[in-house]
Design a protein around this motif. Structure first.
Motif, PDB file in Angstrom:
ATOM      1  N   TRP A 109       4.702  -2.114  -4.474  1.00  0.00           N
ATOM      2  CA  TRP A 109       5.895  -2.723  -5.055  1.00  0.00           C
ATOM      3  C   TRP A 109       5.821  -4.237  -4.907  1.00  0.00           C
ATOM      4  CZ3 TRP A 109      10.912   0.196  -3.114  1.00  0.00           C
ATOM      5  CH2 TRP A 109      10.940   1.475  -3.691  1.00  0.00           C
ATOM      6  N   LEU A 110       6.227  -4.955  -5.935  1.00  0.00           N
ATOM      7  CA  LEU A 110       6.446  -6.394  -5.860  1.00  0.00           C
ATOM      8  C   LEU A 110       7.948  -6.613  -6.025  1.00  0.00           C
ATOM      9  CD1 LEU A 110       3.545  -7.778  -8.110  1.00  0.00           C
ATOM     10  CD2 LEU A 110       3.499  -7.105  -5.699  1.00  0.00           C
ATOM     11  N   SER A 111       8.563  -7.225  -5.021  1.00  0.00           N
ATOM     12  CA  SER A 111      10.021  -7.274  -4.982  1.00  0.00           C
ATOM     13  C   SER A 111      10.500  -8.657  -4.555  1.00  0.00           C
ATOM     14  CB  SER A 111      10.542  -6.216  -3.992  1.00  0.00           C
ATOM     15  OG  SER A 111      11.915  -6.388  -3.732  1.00  0.00           O
ATOM     16  N   ASN A 128       1.313 -20.806  -9.342  1.00  0.00           N
ATOM     17  CA  ASN A 128      -0.102 -20.444  -9.204  1.00  0.00           C
ATOM     18  C   ASN A 128      -0.428 -20.001  -7.791  1.00  0.00           C
ATOM     19  OD1 ASN A 128      -0.587 -21.034 -11.886  1.00  0.00           O
ATOM     20  ND2 ASN A 128      -1.133 -23.164 -11.473  1.00  0.00           N
ATOM     21  N   ALA A 129       0.134 -20.714  -6.812  1.00  0.00           N
ATOM     22  CA  ALA A 129      -0.127 -20.374  -5.406  1.00  0.00           C
ATOM     23  C   ALA A 129       0.451 -19.011  -5.070  1.00  0.00           C
ATOM     24  CB  ALA A 129       0.458 -21.448  -4.490  1.00  0.00           C
ATOM     25  N   GLU A 130       1.654 -18.713  -5.572  1.00  0.00           N
ATOM     26  CA  GLU A 130       2.288 -17.428  -5.270  1.00  0.00           C
ATOM     27  C   GLU A 130       1.508 -16.275  -5.897  1.00  0.00           C
ATOM     28  OE1 GLU A 130       4.304 -17.813  -3.146  1.00  0.00           O
ATOM     29  OE2 GLU A 130       5.386 -19.666  -3.465  1.00  0.00           O
ATOM     30  N   ILE A 131       1.110 -16.426  -7.150  1.00  0.00           N
ATOM     31  CA  ILE A 131       0.382 -15.345  -7.813  1.00  0.00           C
ATOM     32  C   ILE A 131      -0.973 -15.110  -7.159  1.00  0.00           C
ATOM     33  CG2 ILE A 131      -0.592 -14.556 -10.010  1.00  0.00           C
ATOM     34  CD1 ILE A 131       2.495 -14.515  -9.790  1.00  0.00           C
ATOM     35  N   LYS A 132      -1.597 -16.174  -6.685  1.00  0.00           N
ATOM     36  CA  LYS A 132      -2.861 -16.022  -5.962  1.00  0.00           C
ATOM     37  C   LYS A 132      -2.654 -15.189  -4.693  1.00  0.00           C
ATOM     38  CE  LYS A 132      -7.120 -16.978  -4.579  1.00  0.00           C
ATOM     39  NZ  LYS A 132      -7.108 -16.456  -3.195  1.00  0.00           N
ATOM     40  N   LYS A 133      -1.563 -15.426  -3.976  1.00  0.00           N
ATOM     41  CA  LYS A 133      -1.276 -14.643  -2.763  1.00  0.00           C
ATOM     42  C   LYS A 133      -1.033 -13.175  -3.113  1.00  0.00           C
ATOM     43  CE  LYS A 133       0.862 -18.546  -0.303  1.00  0.00           C
ATOM     44  NZ  LYS A 133       2.131 -19.100   0.230  1.00  0.00           N
ATOM     45  N   ILE A 134      -0.275 -12.939  -4.201  1.00  0.00           N
ATOM     46  CA  ILE A 134      -0.014 -11.564  -4.630  1.00  0.00           C
ATOM     47  C   ILE A 134      -1.324 -10.884  -5.024  1.00  0.00           C
ATOM     48  CG2 ILE A 134       1.089 -10.132  -6.395  1.00  0.00           C
ATOM     49  CD1 ILE A 134       3.377 -12.185  -6.444  1.00  0.00           C
ATOM     50  N   TYR A 135      -2.175 -11.613  -5.740  1.00  0.00           N
ATOM     51  CA  TYR A 135      -3.456 -11.060  -6.176  1.00  0.00           C
ATOM     52  C   TYR A 135      -4.314 -10.648  -4.973  1.00  0.00           C
ATOM     53  CZ  TYR A 135      -7.989 -10.743  -8.514  1.00  0.00           C
ATOM     54  OH  TYR A 135      -9.198 -10.307  -8.993  1.00  0.00           O
ATOM     55  N   ASP A 136      -4.298 -11.454  -3.933  1.00  0.00           N
ATOM     56  CA  ASP A 136      -5.051 -11.117  -2.719  1.00  0.00           C
ATOM     57  C   ASP A 136      -4.532  -9.820  -2.088  1.00  0.00           C
ATOM     58  OD1 ASP A 136      -6.604 -13.354  -3.045  1.00  0.00           O
ATOM     59  OD2 ASP A 136      -5.492 -14.585  -1.598  1.00  0.00           O
ATOM     60  N   ILE A 137      -3.200  -9.635  -2.104  1.00  0.00           N
ATOM     61  CA  ILE A 137      -2.616  -8.411  -1.544  1.00  0.00           C
ATOM     62  C   ILE A 137      -2.946  -7.213  -2.427  1.00  0.00           C
ATOM     63  CG2 ILE A 137      -0.410  -7.251  -1.045  1.00  0.00           C
ATOM     64  CD1 ILE A 137       0.602 -10.061  -0.149  1.00  0.00           C
ATOM     65  N   VAL A 138      -2.931  -7.407  -3.740  1.00  0.00           N
ATOM     66  CA  VAL A 138      -3.334  -6.332  -4.658  1.00  0.00           C
ATOM     67  C   VAL A 138      -4.745  -5.866  -4.332  1.00  0.00           C
ATOM     68  CG1 VAL A 138      -3.926  -5.809  -7.061  1.00  0.00           C
ATOM     69  CG2 VAL A 138      -1.789  -7.000  -6.540  1.00  0.00           C
ATOM     70  N   ASN A 139      -5.660  -6.798  -4.117  1.00  0.00           N
ATOM     71  CA  ASN A 139      -7.043  -6.444  -3.791  1.00  0.00           C
ATOM     72  C   ASN A 139      -7.143  -5.737  -2.446  1.00  0.00           C
ATOM     73  OD1 ASN A 139      -8.173  -7.428  -6.146  1.00  0.00           O
ATOM     74  ND2 ASN A 139      -8.506  -9.474  -5.320  1.00  0.00           N
ATOM     75  N   LYS A 140      -6.302  -6.150  -1.502  1.00  0.00           N
ATOM     76  CA  LYS A 140      -6.326  -5.531  -0.172  1.00  0.00           C
ATOM     77  C   LYS A 140      -5.800  -4.103  -0.212  1.00  0.00           C
ATOM     78  CE  LYS A 140      -4.919  -6.353   4.606  1.00  0.00           C
ATOM     79  NZ  LYS A 140      -4.310  -7.319   5.560  1.00  0.00           N
ATOM     80  N   LEU A 200       7.028 -12.529 -10.361  1.00  0.00           N
ATOM     81  CA  LEU A 200       6.210 -11.407  -9.896  1.00  0.00           C
ATOM     82  C   LEU A 200       5.442 -10.721 -11.025  1.00  0.00           C
ATOM     83  CD1 LEU A 200       8.933  -9.905  -7.530  1.00  0.00           C
ATOM     84  CD2 LEU A 200       6.940 -11.238  -6.820  1.00  0.00           C
ATOM     85  N   GLY A 201       6.056 -10.618 -12.198  1.00  0.00           N
ATOM     86  CA  GLY A 201       5.435  -9.921 -13.308  1.00  0.00           C
ATOM     87  C   GLY A 201       4.217 -10.611 -13.881  1.00  0.00           C
ATOM     88  N   LEU A 202       3.983 -11.863 -13.492  1.00  0.00           N
ATOM     89  CA  LEU A 202       2.788 -12.578 -13.968  1.00  0.00           C
ATOM     90  C   LEU A 202       1.497 -11.970 -13.431  1.00  0.00           C
ATOM     91  CD1 LEU A 202       4.047 -16.276 -13.681  1.00  0.00           C
ATOM     92  CD2 LEU A 202       3.783 -14.913 -15.767  1.00  0.00           C
ATOM     93  N   ILE A 203       1.614 -11.079 -12.455  1.00  0.00           N
ATOM     94  CA  ILE A 203       0.417 -10.419 -11.930  1.00  0.00           C
ATOM     95  C   ILE A 203      -0.282  -9.623 -13.028  1.00  0.00           C
ATOM     96  CG2 ILE A 203       1.569  -8.285 -11.205  1.00  0.00           C
ATOM     97  CD1 ILE A 203      -1.199 -10.223  -9.303  1.00  0.00           C
TER      98      ILE A 203
END
Length: 416
Positions: A5-7, A88-100, A115-118
């Motif tokens: 979930w992204l919230s 950009n910084a926030e989406i990069k952090k979300i992307y790292d969590i997605v990969n994890k 959040l939906g930009l992921i």
């Protein structure tokens, strides 16, 4: 099945991080119930104002993301008001969590933040739950209170708080359109959000997913069971500090009822004397709120809210735009008589002349007349309340909502 979930809030982890916080109750409730399913492995990524390490709580793995602080003073102001961030910084952090986490599916709750930009960064299927939709909301921004009175309310000596809020809202609506443009899967609850997303998210498949309400509203002892209306008549509304929520309609309608000799007390939950809309409406209409029976009660916790609702006679929704207003649904769960403005998805939540009365938005004469219609026919008012409670109990049944969500997850994963 692994779900991420992204919230915009910590969901059930709010019990650990800030148990007194009153917002985000439906996500907290869904988080609580969905992790009881054997085949669900849930992780939640959320924004938080201070740095925290990932943690496990209530069978859920939580990944807090500390919001980046803009360097410019003026950007800091906008960031604080709108919740906007260094995108950009926030989406990069979300992307790292997605990969994890490497989930089978990503569920984005709401389109108001970034959040939906992921969707632009991953091939993992993403479903987006609609809360409100900013673009049509923005069209209604000045429906109630004239812009000039909102601009007069100052937060800082050099800047109108409203001006900053309005600018941030417009920018967030533009980003929302960018998010919805590429969305493949949407979850919603009303005819309104389905129609709007057919336009803004033309590539998407639409699924129905209702909401679980706060725990106190499922208590079988919490039922509106008055045998007659009080004198003065007790009206109640939950109202946010946003111009399109209709506080001016409360004031105009209360003044009309007062002028025609109808004794009322109108309890407004969520607002106090210091809010922007309160100050703007008082400056514009120049009515003495106490004289026309309006009582500002401020923010309440869910138990205080239930108590106030059960002691009141009629719940009035007064917004100029809504999707599926939780405050109305909560009043329905208690079995209260209802009057609501016929806006957005409200007609999907409540059937007029069966579960309450729908009226024209922004029109105090019809609203006052609908209140009198119920006041003068207690039997009908109570029947409407019982009908509404029956429908709300079925719509918001936790097991039913969880089944809707899991069915959506399975359908999307299989399709992908």
């Amino acid at each position: 099945m692994k779900i991420l979930w992204l919230s915009n809030n910590p969901c059930y982890a709010i019990e650990k991080l800030s148990p007194k916080t009153q917002s985000g109750g439906w996500l907290k409730a869904l988080n609580y119930h969905i992790v009881n399913q054997d085949d669900i492995e849930l992780s939640v990524c959320f924004y938080w104002p201070v740095a925290l390490e990932p943690f496990e709580f209530h069978n859920t793995m939580y990944y807090p993301i500390v919001t980046s602080k803009p360097k410019s003073f003026f950007k800091k102001i906008g960031h604080k008001i709108s919740g906007d961030n260094n995108q950009n910084a926030e989406i990069k952090k979300i992307y790292d969590i997605v990969n994890k986490v490497n989930p089978d599916l990503i569920h984005v709750h709401g389109t108001e933040l970034n959040l939906g930009l992921i969707q632009y960064e991953t091939s993992i299927p993403v479903v987006i739950s609609i809360q409100g939709i900013l673009s049509p909301y923005y069209e209604k921004y000045f429906s109630g209170i004239p812009e000039k009175y909102l601009k007069r309310v100052k937060k800082w000596n050099f800047m109108s708080l409203f001006k900053a809020l309005n600018s941030a809202f417009k920018l967030n609506a533009e980003r929302e359109r960018h998010i919805l443009k590429v969305a493949h899967y949407i979850m919603g609850r009303t005819d309104w959000d389905k129609r709007v997303t057919r336009l803004l998210a033309p590539k998407s498949t639409y699924f129905v997913g209702n909401e679980i309400l706060r725990k106190a509203f499922y208590n079988t002892n919490h039922i509106w069971n008055k045998s007659n209306f009080d004198t003065p008549l007790k009206l109640v509304t939950t109202c946010g500090d946003v111009a399109y929520k209709g506080f001016e309609l409360i004031v105009k309608t209360a003044k009309l009822l007062h002028d025609y000799g109808i004794e009322i007390e109108w309890y407004v939950i969520g607002l106090n004397e210091h809010n922007v809309t309160t100050k703007a409406v008082k400056s514009w209409l120049k009515h003495d709120l106490d004289h026309v029976g309006i009582k500002l009660l401020g923010v309440m916790n869910e138990n205080e809210l239930v108590k106030t609702l059960l002691e009141s006679d009629i719940y009035c929704q007064v917004s100029h735009i809504e999707n599926s207003p939780n405050s109305l649904c909560e009043a329905m769960m208690l079995g209260m008589p209802l009057v609501a403005t016929n806006v957005g998805g409200t007609s999907s939540m409540m059937k007029s002349n069966v579960e309450g009365i729908l009226v024209q938005e922004g029109e105090p004469y019809e609203l006052a007349g609908a209140i009198l219609e119920l006041k003068n026919d207690f039997k009908k008012a109570k029947a409407y309340g019982l009908n509404g409670r029956k429908r709300a109990l079925e719509r918001h049944k936790p097991s039913k909502v969880v089944e809707e969500v899991i069915t959506t997850y399975n359908t999307i994963i299989q399709k992908s």
